[in-house]
Design an enzyme around this catalytic site. Structure first.
Site, PDB file in Angstrom:
ATOM      1  CD  GLU A 179       0.624   5.504  36.690  1.00  0.00           C
ATOM      2  OE1 GLU A 179       0.620   4.303  36.378  1.00  0.00           O
ATOM      3  OE2 GLU A 179       0.986   6.414  35.929  1.00  0.00           O
ATOM      4  CG  ASP A 180       3.742   2.693  37.349  1.00  0.00           C
ATOM      5  OD1 ASP A 180       3.281   3.857  37.326  1.00  0.00           O
ATOM      6  OD2 ASP A 180       4.512   2.263  36.462  1.00  0.00           O
ATOM      7  CE  LYS A 228      10.518   8.135  41.014  1.00  0.00           C
ATOM      8  NZ  LYS A 228      11.357   8.424  39.841  1.00  0.00           N
ATOM      9  CE  LYS A 255       4.144  -1.891  26.835  1.00  0.00           C
ATOM     10  NZ  LYS A 255       5.437  -2.228  26.216  1.00  0.00           N
ATOM     11  N   GLY A 256       2.986  -0.011  33.354  1.00  0.00           N
ATOM     12  CA  GLY A 256       3.593  -0.147  34.676  1.00  0.00           C
ATOM     13  C   GLY A 256       2.700  -0.710  35.769  1.00  0.00           C
ATOM     14  CB  VAL A 269      12.314   2.464  41.832  1.00  0.00           C
ATOM     15  CG1 VAL A 269      12.985   3.160  43.008  1.00  0.00           C
ATOM     16  CG2 VAL A 269      10.935   3.084  41.566  1.00  0.00           C
ATOM     17  CG  ASP A 273       9.644   0.386  31.723  1.00  0.00           C
ATOM     18  OD1 ASP A 273       8.926   1.189  32.362  1.00  0.00           O
ATOM     19  OD2 ASP A 273      10.072   0.626  30.578  1.00  0.00           O
ATOM     20  NE  ARG A 323       7.090  -2.952  31.092  1.00  0.00           N
ATOM     21  CZ  ARG A 323       6.791  -1.661  31.210  1.00  0.00           C
ATOM     22  NH1 ARG A 323       6.398  -1.186  32.377  1.00  0.00           N
ATOM     23  NH2 ARG A 323       6.904  -0.835  30.198  1.00  0.00           N
ATOM     24  CG  ASP A 380       9.244  11.685  39.131  1.00  0.00           C
ATOM     25  OD1 ASP A 380       9.497  12.418  40.106  1.00  0.00           O
ATOM     26  OD2 ASP A 380      10.069  11.483  38.224  1.00  0.00           O
TER      27      ASP A 380
END
Ligand code: IMP
Ligand code: MG
Length: 183
Positions: free
Chosen positions: A100-101, A132, A44-45, A154, A160, A166, A104
């Site tokens: 994509e959000d 990141k 969902k990000g 974050v 989230d 969110r 990592d």
């Protein structure tokens, strides 16, 4: 509003995000001039980022969504992923931009790229809001990158912690919470 006592310092402010998104939207519009790419958001990000991004793209695009999660029992990203929701449409022969959000370890995005490439799109580009710094376990080629941030957990602007935060308009570091349950 979400519980703000766990919010640490602001990492990226709403204004900075919006300026960057305008730049990315302009770049994509130029790069894909005369084309009709499919923008695929990772739920969902990425939904907040993607909804702002497409408003700054001036060419005709279509949108689709995909959703994956780590297998139960895996804390942090394990790279062992399960498809929760597949695309609605076939991407064979299409120009695809995957949105994509955050990256990592990079395991989620490399799984997704591999999965989408098997469907033989004409091209596949990657647009990511946050990366990141120095945490990737494998090299990831990013075509459109928002911000490189310190390796902290974050939240906000679609990201989230346990489904909260969110709806914050800026991106904040999260304090005093374990970095488990990443999803
Ligand atoms: P990776 O597979 O380790 O690159 O992790 C990427 C996925 O984990 C993203 O799709 C996010 O959903 C989630 N994630 C990683 N870091 C964060 C974070 O700092 N906040 C919120 N979600 C994160
Ligand atoms: Mg995600």
């Amino acid at each position: 509003m979400p519980d703000s006592k766990y919010l640490g310092r602001e990492i990226v402010a709403y204004r900075q995000i919006q300026e960057k998104i305008r730049e990315l939207g302009n770049l994509i519009s130029l790069d894909y001039s005369g084309k009709n790419p499919v923008i695929i958001g990772v739920l969902k990000g990425a939904f907040v980022f993607m909804s702002d991004l497409i408003k700054h793209i001036s060419i005709d695009v279509s949108v689709d969504f995909i959703s994956i999660c780590s297998y139960a029992g895996a804390s942090k990203s394990s790279g062992v992923l399960r498809l929760l929701k597949d695309l609605d449409f076939d991407i064979l022969g299409q120009d695809v931009i995957l949105v994509e959000d955050i990256i990592d370890s990079g395991l989620t995005i490399s799984y997704l790229k591999k999965n989408l490439l098997l469907r033989k799109p004409k091209s596949l580009a990657l647009c990511v809001l946050l990366v990141k710094d120095g945490t990737q376990k494998l090299p990831i080629e990013i075509d459109y990158c928002g911000f490189v941030i310190p390796s902290k957990f974050v939240v906000g602007y679609g990201l989230d912690y346990n489904e909260s935060y969110r709806n914050l308009t800026s991106i904040y570091e999260l304090r005093d919470k374990k970095e488990s349950d990443v999803g």
